[in-house]
Design an enzyme around this catalytic site. Structure first.
Site, PDB file in Angstrom:
ATOM      1  N   ARG A  53       0.841  -1.211   0.000  1.00 42.23           N
ATOM      2  CA  ARG A  53       0.000   0.000   0.000  1.00 42.23           C
ATOM      3  C   ARG A  53       0.867   1.248   0.000  1.00 42.23           C
ATOM      4  O   ARG A  53       0.462   2.295  -0.471  1.00 42.23           O
ATOM      5  CB  ARG A  53      -0.973  -0.004   1.195  1.00 42.23           C
ATOM      6  N   TYR A 112     -17.418  15.283 -16.185  1.00 42.56           N
ATOM      7  CA  TYR A 112     -17.673  13.833 -16.166  1.00 42.56           C
ATOM      8  C   TYR A 112     -18.677  13.544 -15.041  1.00 42.56           C
ATOM      9  O   TYR A 112     -18.514  14.045 -13.924  1.00 42.56           O
ATOM     10  CB  TYR A 112     -16.348  13.115 -15.922  1.00 42.56           C
ATOM     11  N   ASP A 186      -8.606  17.694 -15.536  1.00 42.78           N
ATOM     12  CA  ASP A 186      -8.741  16.287 -15.899  1.00 42.78           C
ATOM     13  C   ASP A 186      -8.329  16.172 -17.367  1.00 42.78           C
ATOM     14  O   ASP A 186      -9.018  16.678 -18.254  1.00 42.78           O
ATOM     15  CB  ASP A 186     -10.202  15.847 -15.688  1.00 42.78           C
ATOM     16  N   LYS A 211      -8.473   4.619 -19.497  1.00 48.15           N
ATOM     17  CA  LYS A 211      -8.799   4.974 -20.880  1.00 48.15           C
ATOM     18  C   LYS A 211      -7.562   4.853 -21.776  1.00 48.15           C
ATOM     19  O   LYS A 211      -7.004   3.782 -21.884  1.00 48.15           O
ATOM     20  CB  LYS A 211      -9.422   6.359 -20.902  1.00 48.15           C
TER      21      LYS A 211
HETATM   22  C1  PLP Z   1     -13.588   7.637 -17.033  1.00 50.60           C
HETATM   23  C2  PLP Z   1     -13.345   9.026 -16.608  1.00 50.60           C
HETATM   24  C3  PLP Z   1     -13.167   9.352 -15.248  1.00 50.60           C
HETATM   25  C4  PLP Z   1     -13.285   8.313 -14.138  1.00 50.60           C
HETATM   26  O1  PLP Z   1     -12.286   7.370 -14.215  1.00 50.60           O
HETATM   27  P1  PLP Z   1     -12.442   5.842 -13.683  1.00 50.60           P
HETATM   28  O2  PLP Z   1     -11.154   5.226 -14.078  1.00 50.60           O
HETATM   29  O3  PLP Z   1     -13.644   5.266 -14.330  1.00 50.60           O
HETATM   30  O4  PLP Z   1     -12.620   5.929 -12.201  1.00 50.60           O
HETATM   31  C5  PLP Z   1     -12.908  10.667 -14.934  1.00 50.60           C
HETATM   32  N1  PLP Z   1     -12.836  11.629 -15.885  1.00 50.60           N
HETATM   33  C6  PLP Z   1     -13.012  11.346 -17.187  1.00 50.60           C
HETATM   34  C7  PLP Z   1     -12.916  12.454 -18.187  1.00 50.60           C
HETATM   35  C8  PLP Z   1     -13.261  10.040 -17.594  1.00 50.60           C
HETATM   36  O5  PLP Z   1     -13.457   9.778 -18.894  1.00 50.60           O
END
Ligand code: PLP
Length: 394
Positions: A53, A112, A186, A211
């Site tokens: 951790r 998001y 983000d 992603k």
């Molecule tokens: C998918 C996504 C998230 C969240 O991420 P997870 O890996 O699903 O927790 C946050 N911001 C954007 C722009 C995303 O596409």
């Protein structure tokens, strides 16, 4: 030098056994030779792994790659990256580190969905208020900064999901800086390959590594990258470690392997997206086509100044909900799945999935109509993809 070469030269393969692909150490703890060594390690004067951790070779190796990639082009910048179990946990950890009860934070109205719920359901009850504000209108943003003395941070996405609106990163960070406001972006959609907010003065970047970065749809993960190394290693790390947002070593390893082909994938995804966007924009069933790489996009000029590539997402608004549904149901190559940045081209109907719980009037007000389809372009052969699109249209 391309990104793969750069990362290979600038990051270490953390192994002692010379394996070409780094091993995964699937162990929750690390042994001590004797009590004195254990005392020295816990006293932090002996750098060693202790417990997964807190740290694990696979986790540290990929975090270092992410920091290097975020600042690729400015090697003098000493950014620190920390990785987490999901994009959401990365966002949660960062916001907890930056914001305190009594603070206000300015956010985009169309963030998001999960992030919006996080602000409203987890942070609001802790006394952190949100002020929703469009990021395009800088004069009004300045007035908001002046009006609310307790604004501590500003949090936004560019391009946004699913409408692909772009925010002027340089202008917003310059304005925020005048008021001592922390900027957080983000960068999941653009990735560091296209857009590097830290180099434009933004304080913190988060990614859902689920992603494009891992890229194969086989794990969930997140990353926080900041220019203030001591804040990252002190405040952010404390919350990550004590909240237990650490990823598994296996997922960290998958992310590292995914990143090796990221540049090739992203190149192809961006090329497919541009071609599909052009192709779809001419079709009679299409009311509007959004892609930052087309000059029909209202912020194409801005996108060109801050993005090297325009991303793999194309958002198409069909004239009716029925046309959108027919298109999605007819496809053979493209798949309906609620993620993006994958090797396969994926479709999403935001109004009936990610934004289902948003009241219809509110949804329409931010532009998420029933005819809207988000296409996350994969790495398929372009001609095959075009054929599938053609066959799925009326
Ligand atoms: C998918 C996504 C998230 C969240 O991420 P997870 O890996 O699903 O927790 C946050 N911001 C954007 C722009 C995303 O596409």
């Amino acid at each position: 030098m391309n990104v793969a070469t750069f990362l290979s030269k600038n990051t270490k393969n953390h192994t002692s056994n010379n394996s070409h692909v780094p091993p995964i150490i699937l162990s929750s703890s690390f042994e001590f030779q004797d009590v004195d060594q254990s005392i020295a390690v816990f006293d932090e004067d002996y750098p060693s792994y202790v417990y997964s951790r807190y740290g694990n070779p696979a986790i540290d190796a990929v975090a270092q790659k992410l920091a290097k990639l975020a600042t690729f082009g400015d090697e003098a910048m000493d950014a620190v990256a920390l990785i987490t179990s999901s994009g959401m946990s990365a966002i949660h950890v960062l916001l907890q580190a930056v914001l305190k009860p009594g603070d206000a934070v300015v956010i985009q109205p169309d963030l998001y969905g999960g992030t919006l719920e996080l602000f409203h359901q987890l942070l609001q009850p802790l006394g952190i208020t949100t002020i929703a504000h469009k990021m395009e209108d800088l004069n009004s943003l300045e007035a908001t900064f002046k009006q609310h003395k307790n604004i501590r941070g500003i949090y936004f996405e560019s391009p946004t999901n699913p409408l692909l609106r772009c925010v002027d990163l340089t202008a917003v960070q310059a304005l925020a800086k005048q008021f001592g406001i922390t900027t957080m972006v983000d960068n999941t959609f653009a990735t560091s390959l296209s857009q590097q907010p830290l180099l434009l003065g933004i304080d913190f970047v988060v990614h859902s590594t689920t992603k494009y970065l891992s890229g194969h749809g086989f794990m969930t993960g997140g990353a926080i990258i900041g220019r203030d190394a001591s804040f990252m290693l002190d405040q952010v790390w404390k919350i990550l470690k004590l909240g237990g947002a650490t990823p598994s070593p296996f997922d960290a390893w998958l992310l590292g392997q995914g990143m090796r082909t990221m540049e090739l994938r992203f190149d192809k995804q961006c090329r497919n997206a541009l071609e599909l966007a052009q192709f779809l924009s001419e079709h009679k069933d299409v009311a509007q086509l959004r892609y930052p790489g087309l000059d029909t996009h209202p912020q194409h000029a801005l996108a060109k100044t801050q993005m090297k590539k325009f991303g793999g997402i194309v958002t198409v608004e069909f004239k009716t909900a029925e046309l959108a549904k027919r298109f999605m149901n007819r496809t053979k190559l493209m798949r309906i799945a609620p993620t993006l940045g994958d090797m396969d081209t994926l479709l999403l109907h935001p109004a009936s999935s990610s934004h289902l719980r948003m009241p219809e009037a509110e949804r329409n007000a931010i532009g998420i109509t029933d005819g809207l389809v988000r296409i996350s372009c994969g790495i398929e052969n372009l001609e095959d993809l075009k054929q599938d699109v053609q066959d799925s249209l009326g």
